[in-house]
Write a protein that holds these residues in place. Sequence first.
Motif, mmCIF file in Angstrom:
data_model
loop_
_atom_site.group_PDB
_atom_site.id
_atom_site.type_symbol
_atom_site.label_atom_id
_atom_site.label_comp_id
_atom_site.label_asym_id
_atom_site.label_seq_id
_atom_site.Cartn_x
_atom_site.Cartn_y
_atom_site.Cartn_z
ATOM 1 N N LEU A 16 -21.386 -71.364 13.141
ATOM 2 C CA LEU A 16 -20.996 -71.927 14.442
ATOM 3 C C LEU A 16 -19.628 -72.587 14.349
ATOM 4 N N MET A 17 -19.386 -73.292 13.238
ATOM 5 C CA MET A 17 -18.085 -73.936 13.047
ATOM 6 C C MET A 17 -16.985 -72.876 12.905
ATOM 7 N N ALA A 18 -17.326 -71.767 12.244
ATOM 8 C CA ALA A 18 -16.361 -70.664 12.114
ATOM 9 C C ALA A 18 -16.046 -70.070 13.486
ATOM 10 N N PHE A 19 -17.063 -70.000 14.362
ATOM 11 C CA PHE A 19 -16.858 -69.509 15.732
ATOM 12 C C PHE A 19 -15.892 -70.421 16.484
ATOM 13 N N VAL A 20 -16.093 -71.740 16.358
ATOM 14 C CA VAL A 20 -15.204 -72.705 17.015
ATOM 15 C C VAL A 20 -13.778 -72.549 16.491
ATOM 16 N N PHE A 21 -13.653 -72.406 15.176
ATOM 17 C CA PHE A 21 -12.337 -72.290 14.545
ATOM 18 C C PHE A 21 -11.615 -71.026 15.011
ATOM 19 N N SER A 22 -12.345 -69.911 15.005
ATOM 20 C CA SER A 22 -11.726 -68.633 15.402
ATOM 21 C C SER A 22 -11.359 -68.640 16.894
ATOM 22 N N THR A 23 -12.193 -69.273 17.717
ATOM 23 C CA THR A 23 -11.887 -69.369 19.153
ATOM 24 C C THR A 23 -10.620 -70.189 19.370
ATOM 25 N N ALA A 24 -10.495 -71.274 18.598
ATOM 26 C CA ALA A 24 -9.301 -72.121 18.703
ATOM 27 C C ALA A 24 -8.053 -71.360 18.254
ATOM 28 N N LEU A 25 -8.211 -70.495 17.256
ATOM 29 C CA LEU A 25 -7.079 -69.688 16.788
ATOM 30 C C LEU A 25 -6.567 -68.762 17.881
ATOM 31 N N LEU A 26 -7.492 -68.264 18.707
ATOM 32 C CA LEU A 26 -7.129 -67.329 19.765
ATOM 33 C C LEU A 26 -6.622 -68.019 21.022
ATOM 34 N N THR A 27 -6.661 -69.363 21.042
ATOM 35 C CA THR A 27 -6.248 -70.114 22.225
ATOM 36 C C THR A 27 -4.788 -70.537 22.079
ATOM 37 N N PRO A 28 -3.862 -69.971 22.829
ATOM 38 C CA PRO A 28 -2.444 -70.352 22.712
ATOM 39 C C PRO A 28 -2.209 -71.762 23.231
ATOM 40 N N LEU A 29 -1.252 -72.443 22.635
ATOM 41 C CA LEU A 29 -0.933 -73.811 23.049
ATOM 42 C C LEU A 29 -0.017 -73.781 24.269
ATOM 43 N N ILE A 30 -0.599 -73.571 25.416
ATOM 44 C CA ILE A 30 0.205 -73.546 26.660
ATOM 45 C C ILE A 30 -0.448 -74.462 27.688
ATOM 46 N N GLY A 31 -0.351 -75.703 27.442
ATOM 47 C CA GLY A 31 -0.830 -76.639 28.443
ATOM 48 C C GLY A 31 -2.042 -77.435 28.036
ATOM 49 N N LYS A 32 -2.326 -78.427 28.830
ATOM 50 C CA LYS A 32 -3.381 -79.390 28.583
ATOM 51 C C LYS A 32 -4.778 -78.781 28.710
ATOM 52 N N LYS A 33 -4.949 -77.779 29.592
ATOM 53 C CA LYS A 33 -6.268 -77.207 29.837
ATOM 54 C C LYS A 33 -6.851 -76.574 28.579
ATOM 55 N N ASN A 34 -6.033 -75.836 27.813
ATOM 56 C CA ASN A 34 -6.516 -75.206 26.588
ATOM 57 C C ASN A 34 -6.928 -76.243 25.553
ATOM 58 N N PHE A 35 -6.165 -77.317 25.496
ATOM 59 C CA PHE A 35 -6.469 -78.400 24.564
ATOM 60 C C PHE A 35 -7.837 -79.005 24.875
ATOM 61 N N LEU A 36 -8.085 -79.280 26.148
ATOM 62 C CA LEU A 36 -9.369 -79.860 26.557
ATOM 63 C C LEU A 36 -10.511 -78.858 26.369
ATOM 64 N N PHE A 37 -10.206 -77.567 26.588
ATOM 65 C CA PHE A 37 -11.228 -76.527 26.401
ATOM 66 C C PHE A 37 -11.708 -76.486 24.948
ATOM 67 N N VAL A 38 -10.757 -76.529 24.016
ATOM 68 C CA VAL A 38 -11.112 -76.477 22.588
ATOM 69 C C VAL A 38 -11.911 -77.720 22.184
ATOM 70 N N ILE A 39 -11.501 -78.883 22.669
ATOM 71 C CA ILE A 39 -12.228 -80.116 22.363
ATOM 72 C C ILE A 39 -13.652 -80.048 22.913
ATOM 73 N N GLY A 40 -13.782 -79.619 24.168
ATOM 74 C CA GLY A 40 -15.104 -79.511 24.784
ATOM 75 C C GLY A 40 -15.982 -78.491 24.088
ATOM 76 N N LEU A 41 -15.407 -77.326 23.777
ATOM 77 C CA LEU A 41 -16.167 -76.275 23.095
ATOM 78 C C LEU A 41 -16.631 -76.746 21.723
ATOM 79 N N GLY A 42 -15.711 -77.345 20.972
ATOM 80 C CA GLY A 42 -16.057 -77.828 19.622
ATOM 81 C C GLY A 42 -17.159 -78.871 19.665
ATOM 82 N N PHE A 43 -17.078 -79.791 20.648
ATOM 83 C CA PHE A 43 -18.073 -80.864 20.735
ATOM 84 C C PHE A 43 -19.450 -80.315 21.104
#
Length: 268
Positions: A16-43
């Motif tokens: 599951l942690m590997a899934f979170v990590f790989s999803t974050a890798l695929l998320t480009p750093l273009i704005g605040k929404k992606n940042f919050l998405f990764v935090i929410g998904l990881g939590f």
Amino acid sequence: METIFVIIMIILFFLLMAFVFSTALLTPLIGKKNFLFVIGLGFVVGLIGGAFFIAPVYDDLPDMARGIYMSTTDQQETITLNISTDSDVNKAIADVKNIPGVQSVESGEITVKTTGISSAWKSNLESRIPSANTNITSATVVSSDTLMVQIKPGSDPTEVIKKLKSWLLLISGINIKYSIVQVKVVVDASQVDSVVKQLPQGEVVVTEINGPVEKEIQTLKSTIPAKNNVILFCGFLGVLVGLAGMFIDTIISGFKGLKNRLRKKKVN
């Protein structure tokens, strides 16, 4: 819990942690929404993994630790049993003595439930009961219908109760409803689980296990955090894994820069 099952649960959590990590890798750093998405998904994923994969293992942690302690110590534990005098106490004790790992078996205190004991009889009975049988060392009236009788080591509890019952009825008119013998069984700490499994079913009841191993387990239980806190920690761990995936390039560049600076210092 079986060791293989524990390993599987931990592996599933890491997946599951590997899934979170790989999803974050695929998320480009273009704005605040992606940042919050990764935090929410990881939590959320961390909480789910903690609740379904880590919590069951955590619940069994004391039992796993007990197994390790038992297999590595040569000390002894004391198992306390209750045996009804309506059953064949002597046979039950003999059966327990024959179980591999048992060092000694000793009957002691007997809890006696009676018909009503008046306050006038309380002190009278406590002083006179030892004369009812030479194997009785003392007696205490705990309540209006309960006696605690101490007997000599090696005494026959069934015989003691038979004589006490006749004596009580004759002297005071008080009748014994039932009685339970407390038996102390000293065993090798490494054999506790095996001994408990082989105890005569339906004849004895395990009420307590005491000894160095149990003290270690109680200390462990008092020091480890609550299960809910562990699940919450898994949620925050998921957040950290997600952030690590997002900033992996920055982290790697930072390590490379630090490594180069250290090399330059060594050269100079």
